[in-house]
Every structure is written in structure tokens, then in C-alpha cells.
Motif scaffolding. Sequence first.
Motif, short mmCIF file in Angstrom:
data_model
loop_
_atom_site.label_atom_id
_atom_site.label_comp_id
_atom_site.label_asym_id
_atom_site.label_seq_id
_atom_site.Cartn_x
_atom_site.Cartn_y
_atom_site.Cartn_z
N LEU A 88 0.99 -1.19 -0.04
CA LEU A 88 -0.01 -0.12 0.02
C LEU A 88 0.88 1.12 0.05
O LEU A 88 1.55 1.47 1.02
N THR A 89 0.65 2.06 -1.02
CA THR A 89 1.69 3.20 -1.30
C THR A 89 1.09 4.27 -2.13
O THR A 89 0.16 3.79 -3.11
N PRO A 90 0.95 5.56 -1.66
CA PRO A 90 0.51 6.67 -2.60
C PRO A 90 1.13 6.71 -3.89
O PRO A 90 0.73 7.26 -4.84
N ILE A 132 -0.31 -0.39 -4.84
CA ILE A 132 -1.66 0.15 -4.85
C ILE A 132 -1.93 1.29 -3.71
O ILE A 132 -1.35 1.15 -2.69
N TYR A 137 -4.45 11.46 -1.99
CA TYR A 137 -4.41 12.26 -0.99
C TYR A 137 -3.14 11.41 -0.08
O TYR A 137 -3.11 10.38 -0.42
N LEU A 139 -1.79 9.47 3.42
CA LEU A 139 -2.26 9.00 4.69
C LEU A 139 -1.00 9.15 5.07
O LEU A 139 0.37 8.96 4.65
N GLY A 141 0.06 6.43 7.04
CA GLY A 141 0.62 5.08 6.68
C GLY A 141 -0.33 4.28 6.03
O GLY A 141 -1.37 4.68 5.75
N GLY A 142 0.15 3.28 5.44
CA GLY A 142 -0.75 2.25 4.53
C GLY A 142 -1.90 1.42 5.19
O GLY A 142 -2.74 0.96 4.50
N ALA A 145 -5.47 2.63 4.51
CA ALA A 145 -5.45 2.07 3.30
C ALA A 145 -5.85 0.70 3.12
O ALA A 145 -6.73 0.23 2.23
CL1 6GU Z 1 -1.90 3.05 0.20
N1 6GU Z 1 -0.83 4.95 1.87
C1 6GU Z 1 -0.53 6.14 2.05
N2 6GU Z 1 0.19 6.29 3.00
N3 6GU Z 1 -1.16 6.97 1.57
C2 6GU Z 1 -2.27 6.95 0.40
C3 6GU Z 1 -2.20 5.59 0.16
C4 6GU Z 1 -1.72 4.43 0.78
N4 6GU Z 1 -3.38 5.87 -0.84
C5 6GU Z 1 -3.68 6.85 -0.95
N5 6GU Z 1 -2.95 7.80 -0.05
#
Ligand code: 6GU
Length: 240
Positions: A88-90, A132, A137, A139, A141-142, A145
Amino acid sequence: MTWHATVLTLFPEMFPGPLGLSLAGRARDDGLWTLDAHDIRAHGLGRHRNVDDTPFGGGAGMVMRPDVISTAIAAHRPEGDPRPLIYLTPRGRLFSQADAERFASGPGLMLLCGRYEGLDQRIIEASGAEEISIGDYVLSGGEPAALVLLDACLRLLPGVMGGAESAEEESFAGGLLEYPHYTRPAEWDGRPVPPVLLSGDHGAISAWRRAQAEDTTRLRRPDLWAAHLSRRISGRQSPQ
Ligand code: 6GU
């Protein structure tokens, strides 16, 4: 077969969180899915169980070490585990209903949640993780998400939705946003329900709902509307 989610995180206490309640929680009590969350720090290095370090090349924040993440994955991912590994990552590809359907139809997921500035790029590549994001936006952390992604998958598992609503009619199933809903009282605070819904004319009701879904989609989500129109033109999905 029970659908199984494994989460690797620095905050295992965040799981199952809201997924232990309501629809998903009942389904878990019924044995339709399971979840185990594991603390990445258990695989940290040294007396302080370090999991991160400063970025090569300088800059803000900390990066999670590839050796630590590799050990954590190996500890909880049996050889030949058929479940997709998701990071999980932006920076990831945007999560969609099609992904939820693909994941729900498989054996489960292994989810990797990052904190700080994220994971060292080498473990992302070496592990073959699918990156993904849940939206544009940021967050902290993952974890939230991962909860969102899991919720979207779990409600699609056979037997989880009470059979009340078919997934067919809702948002995104037909590529359109849903029409608005009304219930009793027929007039509330001077606001009447649209009369067609009280008419008993099911053809007129269907046409009205279709028009509402199209108008709302066109106004709010021109991206979805354009995709809907191109599907209509190519004949890949016939309009009702
Ligand atoms: Cl998957 N992780 C983070 N840290 N921020 C996010 C995200 C995931 N998806 C949208 N923003």
C-alpha cells in the motif's frame, strides 16, 4: 475455502479494527474469512529492533530497510503462497472495483503497510509486490488504506452480503454512480419523495433511476461518464 488476509505492519493493533464489526465482523464470526496481523518490528535489528534508516542521497524522513521487510515477508509467507502480495503506497496504481473483484475471487491477500517515507525500492522489486494506492491524498501510513482495500474485497465474498442487495445495481457495477434513494415518510420537513417512485409504474421508475444515475455521473464524474459513453459506442455494454 476460507479467504485469508495477512497484514505486515508496525501497528498490528489497528487490525481487524472496523472489520471486526458489522457485515465483515459477522462474516468473520461465520468463518468466511480470517485475518492475521504481524508486527514488522518483531523482525527489526539489534537491541532497539530497528526497522528503518536515513535515505541514501539525503532528504527528509526514514526509509524501511529491505533486509527487515524481507525477513518479515519470509516469516509469514509460505513457499508457493498463491495470494497476491500488495504494498500500500500513494505511489501505487489506483485501487478500483475491478481489483476488489479480482482479489475477492482469489484465495486472499498479503498486505504490506509502510510508514515513514516508505520501503526501500529494492524490496518492492525483489518481492514482486503489487503497488496500490486508494486515492490522490496522503495518509500517514498504509494501514487505513489496507482496511479500505480489505473492506471492498470482503463484502464481495460469497455469503458476506446478506443477499439484500445485488452488487449488480450499485455504484461502479454498471460504470455509473447510483441513483438517489428514498424511504418513509413520503413527505418529510416539507420535502416530498419524487412522485414517480410512488406511482407503481415500474417502467417509469426504472427510466427515472437510469436518468438520475446518468445525470449525477455526468455532473460529478466526467471521467466515469466518458468511459461509460465509450463502452456504449463500442457496444461492450448495451444501455438498459
Ligand atoms: Cl496506500 N498509503 C498512504 N500512506 N497514503 C495513501 C495511500 C496509501 N493511498 C492514498 N494515500
